[in-house]
Scaffold this motif. Structure first.
Motif, PDB file in Angstrom:
ATOM      1  N   TYR A 166     -11.645 -10.939   1.021  1.00 22.15           N
ATOM      2  CA  TYR A 166     -10.506 -10.329   1.422  1.00 22.15           C
ATOM      3  C   TYR A 166     -10.993  -8.822   1.089  1.00 22.15           C
ATOM      4  O   TYR A 166     -10.863  -8.310  -0.191  1.00 22.15           O
ATOM      5  N   PHE A 175      -1.470 -14.459  -4.174  1.00 26.12           N
ATOM      6  CA  PHE A 175      -1.851 -13.173  -3.673  1.00 26.12           C
ATOM      7  C   PHE A 175      -2.630 -12.495  -4.242  1.00 26.12           C
ATOM      8  O   PHE A 175      -3.747 -11.875  -3.859  1.00 26.12           O
ATOM      9  N   SER A 190      -0.546 -10.239  10.739  1.00 17.18           N
ATOM     10  CA  SER A 190      -1.132  -9.152  10.082  1.00 17.18           C
ATOM     11  C   SER A 190      -1.824  -8.216  11.124  1.00 17.18           C
ATOM     12  O   SER A 190      -2.883  -8.417  11.447  1.00 17.18           O
ATOM     13  N   TYR A 213      -8.799 -14.079   6.060  1.00 14.06           N
ATOM     14  CA  TYR A 213      -7.654 -14.938   6.272  1.00 14.06           C
ATOM     15  C   TYR A 213      -7.931 -16.454   6.012  1.00 14.06           C
ATOM     16  O   TYR A 213      -7.023 -17.380   6.182  1.00 14.06           O
ATOM     17  N   ASN A 240       2.549  -6.647   9.001  1.00 15.67           N
ATOM     18  CA  ASN A 240       3.430  -7.576   8.918  1.00 15.67           C
ATOM     19  C   ASN A 240       4.391  -7.490   9.779  1.00 15.67           C
ATOM     20  O   ASN A 240       5.164  -8.648  10.153  1.00 15.67           O
ATOM     21  N   TYR A 278       6.100 -15.033  -1.446  1.00 15.65           N
ATOM     22  CA  TYR A 278       6.226 -14.268  -2.492  1.00 15.65           C
ATOM     23  C   TYR A 278       7.161 -14.886  -3.514  1.00 15.65           C
ATOM     24  O   TYR A 278       7.549 -14.091  -4.245  1.00 15.65           O
ATOM     25  N   GLY A 291      -1.236  -1.219   1.448  1.00 16.30           N
ATOM     26  CA  GLY A 291      -1.889  -2.689   1.421  1.00 16.30           C
ATOM     27  C   GLY A 291      -2.091  -3.205   2.873  1.00 16.30           C
ATOM     28  O   GLY A 291      -2.123  -4.262   3.158  1.00 16.30           O
ATOM     29  N   GLU A 316       2.780 -15.774   9.614  1.00  8.21           N
ATOM     30  CA  GLU A 316       2.480 -14.456   9.337  1.00  8.21           C
ATOM     31  C   GLU A 316       1.894 -13.802  10.572  1.00  8.21           C
ATOM     32  O   GLU A 316       0.935 -14.549  11.187  1.00  8.21           O
TER      33      GLU A 316
HETATM   34  C1  AVJ Z   1      -0.050  -8.053   1.751  1.00  8.89           C
HETATM   35  C2  AVJ Z   1       0.857  -8.261   3.939  1.00  8.89           C
HETATM   36  C3  AVJ Z   1      -0.967  -6.889   3.567  1.00  8.89           C
HETATM   37  O1  AVJ Z   1      -1.330  -9.087   5.703  1.00  8.89           O
HETATM   38  O2  AVJ Z   1      -3.293  -9.080   4.690  1.00  8.89           O
HETATM   39  C4  AVJ Z   1      -3.252 -11.705   2.713  1.00  8.89           C
HETATM   40  C5  AVJ Z   1      -0.909 -10.724   3.139  1.00  8.89           C
HETATM   41  N1  AVJ Z   1      -1.624 -12.461   4.024  1.00  8.89           N
HETATM   42  N2  AVJ Z   1      -3.629 -13.075   3.186  1.00  8.89           N
HETATM   43  C6  AVJ Z   1      -2.221  -9.159   4.590  1.00  8.89           C
HETATM   44  C7  AVJ Z   1      -2.064 -11.793   3.291  1.00  8.89           C
HETATM   45  C8  AVJ Z   1      -2.975 -13.614   3.814  1.00  8.89           C
HETATM   46  C9  AVJ Z   1      -1.389  -9.070   3.309  1.00  8.89           C
HETATM   47  N3  AVJ Z   1      -0.334  -8.369   3.126  1.00  8.89           N
END
Ligand code: AVJ
Length: 759
Positions: A489, A480, A720, A642, A601, A472, A596, A718
């Motif tokens: 999303y 984002f 999630s 994603y 994460n 970020y 969110g 990442e």
């Molecule tokens: C902000 C961490 C909740 O994990 O969905 C979005 C970040 N990574 N697309 C998530 C994210 C890829 C998001 N968060």
């Protein structure tokens, strides 16, 4: 072309925008006679029928032909209405459709465009392009009409501007300093905007000072009457020659009435010169002379963009130094106050330096905003069409914010003698009624180390890994934001819909007086909850925690003006490390909000540890944790969220390598990494990775480290986690929290839960 279904929010927004814009185009055309539409009003401008048919031709080219691969409606007219094939100079001489023909062409193309959209969906880039193009031409037509001086013409959506609420409060000559430094400018990839600065790139800008509002008519009048157009020394040779030859004595549309008073000729006829409105229609030569007369110069493009996007980068400090994009506050222990790491020791940072700051209601916003607000009352929701004083859009990636920075005058350091009961300066004593905003920063110079440490640790492991928080930076935050608007999303929309539907119930259940929000950002969704608590009459304080200082300051400013009497205690810091600085709860119940789905994460172990930390901020039975969690569902839906068709998530993922290149002097070939996202069915989490497309050796200068990538080797960026109700209950229980309520959206995609520490 990647197409998003037209049912998405973005799609609907764009279709609505196209419709509203068209309504405005047609209303404008309807107010003009066919004769005036068809003649060339000014040699510099096109006949208005050309603009109209050109709008149609452009829409047909992009929304029908290019988007849906359907032949053009009027291939024979393509050249006539192509801006390059038929430049302005010849548009008065070629054969054009008459007014009725141009309007028919517009209608026919719109029908085709809607049909094409029905089959091929809304493309966020192409539809945005066409929409902004039409708005731009309406503006061009208004320019032409101003030159036309049509008798009795009254544009349908123009109202006379109200006079300034604080006449004379601004002149356009109040300068504020900007620290400069290495700043990022340019239009963001993946979205459309009329900006030639692309892709986003870094430029180094030396510190400068810039006027914080546009120059007013009053200031320009003073310049003109003070000999501005006669004093040779203020004009360059070239400018002087032009001025003499063209006999320029003032801005283009200024005139004198028979009685000698100045007026302005507008599209609706002569109007009194409004002293508080920005001076318009001056050439670059005149602007340069004006600047020179005031001991200044015109800003460079980079300076302008730095200043115009200022609120996204830095915060003003009461007439002293400002921080650039990459500066972080340092701690000067001896002096007991924060100062900038790169700036000189005399440069204090105010507003975030641990002192109480207060709003000065008298100087809240530049008055121009309110003046201009009246000009085009029908709002068209495009960034490029924002007027000064409109709410600043969420960190908009494409278009620099025009107009005055929204808050510089709002935050003032408390005068030094104040706390000890010393004399206050008269202005501040007049307005220093209630202190509503406190902001404290807990970032220290050591914070840069966390990136270096994380990289050193993560990239030397047998399975390479980086923590997601480094996504970020400015670009990453913008990407984002774009992700949140993608059709694929769903979590952001789902969570917002729960808040909209359930906030009053949450307000009833918690009776909260205070909301502490971790990773508050722009607090966009949180406003819904705050609104419900305010309506229930319990809300007193909001405590946003965010690493981005400008966000905290902006949110504090916006929320205190949106919610009467709300107190804001902002914390600039990392919620993983600075929770101890969250103030103890006030009188009433508290909600700690973590929205969110960001809890996903954390890896399972640290997730429970983190939740235990949150439980410590809460009193059993009194306070609540409001936690947003994404739910386990069809892997295809999850994976699409994603790995979106427009490639925004891929860009977001790769951007972390740009962060490393910039911050640590690494030499990642960013394009050589592939975006990978998949749902791990066993662990029930999404994993994002970057896969090396070939063997690579990456040098990381700041760490003196070389990292080898084998072909197809992956770096995890990442996880999630997605939740089942059971998993959620188990995690909360393990952290000593009792789950009281689970609230889901209609589609059952996302959950908000309320829990309280077990007594
Ligand atoms: C902000 C961490 C909740 O994990 O969905 C979005 C970040 N990574 N697309 C998530 C994210 C890829 C998001 N968060």
């Amino acid at each position: 072309m990647p197409a998003a279904p037209a049912t998405s929010d973005v799609g609907e927004d764009l279709l609505e925008g196209l419709e509203q814009t068209r309504a405005r185009t047609l209303a404008l055309a309807a107010a003009i006679s066919d004769g005036d539409l068809e003649r060339q009003i000014d040699p510099l401008m096109s006949p208005l029928v050309w603009d109209l048919a050109h709008i149609a031709a452009y829409e047909d080219l992009w929304l029908v032909h290019r988007h849906a691969d359907v032949p053009l409606l009027h291939a024979d007219l393509a050249a006539t209405y192509d801006a390059f094939e038929t430049p302005r100079a010849v548009r008065g001489d070629v054969e054009l459709l008459d007014a009725a023909g141009a309007l028919q062409y517009l209608a026919a193309v719109r029908e085709r465009a809607l049909a094409a959209t029905g089959t091929h969906g809304v493309d966020p880039v192409i539809h945005e392009l066409v929409l902004q193009h039409e708005q731009q031409h309406v503006e061009t037509m208004l320019q032409t009409l101003t030159l036309a001086r049509l008798d009795g013409f009254d544009p349908p959506f123009r109202v006379s501007a109200p006079s300034s609420p604080t006449p004379g409060a601004h002149s356009g000559l109040e300068f504020v300093p900007v620290a400069g430094g290495e700043v990022e400018i340019g239009a963001c990839a993946g979205r459309f905007s009329y900006d030639n600065e692309r892709p986003p790139h870094h430029v180094t800008v030396a510190p400068f000072r810039i006027a914080r509002t546009p120059v007013t008519n009053a200031s320009w009048l003073a310049f003109a009457e003070g000999g501005g157009y006669e004093r040779r020394e203020w004009w360059s040779d070239e400018a002087w020659a032009w001025k003499q030859q063209e006999d320029i004595t003032g801005p283009l549309h200024w005139a004198r009435r028979p009685d000698g008073s100045r007026c302005e000729l507008t599209a609706c006829g002569p109007r009194d010169l409004d002293p508080d409105r920005p001076a318009c229609h001056v050439s670059w030569f005149e602007a340069a002379a004006f600047a020179r007369a005031h001991g200044a110069r015109l800003p460079t493009e980079a300076e302008w963009e730095t200043a115009a996007t200022w609120t996204q980068r830095s915060w003003p400090s009461d007439g002293e130094a400002h921080v650039g994009l990459r500066d972080r506050p340092g701690r000067d222990r001896a002096a007991g106050r924060r100062r900038l790491r790169r700036a000189g020791p005399d440069r204090k940072r105010l507003g975030v330096d641990g002192d109480r700051v207060q709003r000065l209601p008298r100087v809240r916003r530049a008055p121009l905003s309110r003046v201009l607000r009246g000009v085009l009352p029908a709002r068209l929701p495009r960034a490029a069409r924002r007027r000064m004083g409109d709410a600043v859009p969420r960190r908009h990636p494409d278009v620099p914010e025009l107009g005055p920075s929204p808050a510089p005058a709002d935050l003032r350091r408390r005068p030094p003698g104040d706390r000890r009961g010393g004399r206050m300066n008269p202005i501040e004593s007049a307005v220093a009624t209630e202190q509503v905003i406190t902001i404290r920063s807990y970032l220290t110079p050591g914070d840069e180390r966390t990136l270096a440490d994380d990289v050193l640790d993560g990239l030397t492991r047998p399975f390479k890994e980086l923590p997601p928080k480094h996504f970020y930076d400015t670009v990453g935050a913008e990407l984002f934001d774009q992700i949140c608007e993608l059709p694929e999303y769903y979590p952001t929309r789902a969570e917002r819909s729960i808040l909209v539907a359930e906030s009053s119930r949450i307000a009833q259940a918690t009776r909260a007086a205070e909301v502490v929000e971790l990773g508050a950002g722009t607090a966009e969704k949180t406003r819904v909850l705050l609104g419900a608590l305010a309506a229930a009459g319990t809300l007193r304080r909001y405590v946003p925690v965010d690493v981005t200082e400008a966000m905290v300051v902006r949110v504090a400013d916006e929320l205190t003006s949106d919610f009467d009497g709300l107190e804001v205690h902002g914390i600039v810091g990392d919620f993983e490390r600075h929770l101890e600085h969250v103030p103890p709860p006030g009188d009433g119940p508290r909600i700690v909000a973590f929205l969110g789905g960001t809890i996903g994460n954390f890896s399972p172990g640290s997730r429970r540890r983190f939740l235990r930390g949150l439980a410590r901020l809460l009193r059993p039975g009194v306070d609540h944790l409001l936690l947003g969690t994404d739910l386990v569902k069809d892997p295809r839906i999850l994976e699409a969220a994603y790995d979106d068709a427009a490639g925004i998530t891929a860009a977001f993922n790769r951007n972390v390598l740009n962060v490393l290149n910039r911050e640590l002097g690494a030499d990642f070939d960013v394009a050589a990494f592939e975006h990978v996202a998949f749902f791990d069915r066993e662990r029930e989490w999404i994993e994002m990775r970057l896969r090396a497309s070939r063997r690579m050796s990456v040098h990381i200068a700041a760490l003196g480290l070389d990292v080898e990538f084998a072909p197809r080797e992956e770096l995890r960026t990442e996880i999630s986690a997605k939740f089942t109700p059971q998993r959620l209950a188990d995690d909360l229980a393990a952290a000593g929290l009792n789950l009281e309520q689970v609230l889901k959206d209609d589609a059952g995609q996302f959950a908000l839960s309320l829990s309280t520490p077990a007594g």
